[in-house]
Design an enzyme around this catalytic site. Sequence first.
Site, short mmCIF file in Angstrom:
data_model
loop_
_atom_site.label_atom_id
_atom_site.label_comp_id
_atom_site.label_asym_id
_atom_site.label_seq_id
_atom_site.Cartn_x
_atom_site.Cartn_y
_atom_site.Cartn_z
N GLU A 186 45.12 26.55 11.14
CA GLU A 186 46.52 26.96 11.09
C GLU A 186 47.44 25.74 11.12
O GLU A 186 47.36 24.92 12.03
CB GLU A 186 46.85 27.88 12.27
N LYS A 203 57.49 33.01 31.43
CA LYS A 203 57.62 31.57 31.20
C LYS A 203 57.81 31.34 29.71
O LYS A 203 56.89 31.47 28.92
CB LYS A 203 56.39 30.78 31.67
N GLU A 227 47.71 37.10 21.80
CA GLU A 227 48.07 37.13 20.38
C GLU A 227 48.13 35.68 19.93
O GLU A 227 49.01 34.92 20.32
CB GLU A 227 49.42 37.83 20.18
N CYS A 268 53.21 33.31 12.71
CA CYS A 268 51.77 33.45 12.88
C CYS A 268 51.16 34.36 11.82
O CYS A 268 49.99 34.20 11.44
CB CYS A 268 51.45 33.98 14.27
#
Length: 490
Positions: free
Chosen positions: A387, A181, A256, A289
């Site tokens: 973040e 997906k 992750e 990331c």
Amino acid sequence: MTTRQTLVADVPVDTRHWIGGRRVASARTFTTTSPVTGGPLAEIARGTPEDADAAVAAAQEAFPGWAATPAGERAAVLHAVADAVERRIEELAAVETLDNGALLRSHRLGVMPRVAQNFRFFADRLLVLGHEDLDTRGHTNRVAWDPAGPCALITPWNAPLMLATWKVAPALAAGNTVVLKPAEWSPLTASLLADLTQEAGLPPGVLNVLQGHGPEAGHALVSHPGVRRIGFTGSVPTARRIAAAAAAHLTPLSLELGGKSPLLVFADADPDLAADLAVEQFDNAGQVCLAATRILVEESVAEDFLRRLTDRAARLRQGDPRQETTDIGPLVHPRQLERVDGFVRRALAVGARAVLGGGPHTGLGGTYYRPTLLTGVAQDSEIVQEEVFGPVLTLQTFRDEDEAVRLANDTRFGLAATLATGDRARADRVTARLVAGTVWVNCFFVRDLRAPFGGSRHSGVGREGGDWSFDFYCDLKNTVTAPKGWRAHG
């Protein structure tokens, strides 16, 4: 069946799901828009729980045959997929640039070649996968990697095809079937991947592509009892929801997640190298990331470092990512622009100072955000702890090694860290103390597919890469055989 294709960068892209080796429509669709043009690109099939059931069923049906396929034959198919990718690098790059806004030259020269490399590496690794037999009082222990079953793989929008194949390739190499997906903000190259795997001879149902939104298609997929592995790259809040859904069936997870990585610059570092490393963190408009968004600089060189950094950043060219001269493109979506700008505005409101940037690029409009560097930030502030996922860096200073390590480790994340120093002994001391899945010393973003990749703390669960990927996507079996008890056969 009526073909539903849309031309994107003059490339035909089918907008339906790929389930069981055929295209499947949904009753509803959603629109994917381009951050480059600001306009719509395509109407994409919006997956339902019923579509998820069909995709998992197709993966279950195809699993026994693919799992029983000899390793050499599986590897040959994956190499054929890599061949197909390499034949269409220009098309894949053009489509993905329009879909997610990353630089066309990066897609052409780095990202799409890496897609092919993902398939080749895990195909080759499969053929040498093994462990020496172990002897226990004359008994032989033999380790095997058995395919686990259908895998649900949910992938992000910042490097859609590369990060998807980072999971798809080892899962398929291991003998599993897959339901992929892709992120709804950048789904197009996943659809093209389905075409390439068919062209390469991958049997129907071995790879399925389910498009749609997380709370609908994604949730149905990760909570499905027929799924035996879940791989996810994305945010911490979404990972919590996935883990809760997977818990009902004890489905193993590989996560992750985000990062808030530091760049530590010591006074003995090469000053130009350190400044270059800092500027690299603006890559892909900060939507990486691994980016070292927290710059920590030794006090004695902070002023010189800041001057070098701002000089270099001022030369970055922001604009249309299709142009070869562009260094920074747009953010992926208006919602991402709002999110990034919200972080910066709140930081400025509590005393941060924008040495660079500080807001959207009004001259370009759209979702372009100026490369931003903030000083005067507190260690416990939101801008330092959370973040942002945009072209926003913070700069803090430290007095000594101990303070540098303390600041570097003082977040809930632990994905990566970058270190600039001219002292090898210091590099060894500091890296040993850093909480991070990957540490770069005097370099950045150097990746070897043989090495483990993943994060600590809230940056993830598990490791992928090399044999670590096979450890996750397989059920490891140890067979212990006695030296006696065999009947002689004449």
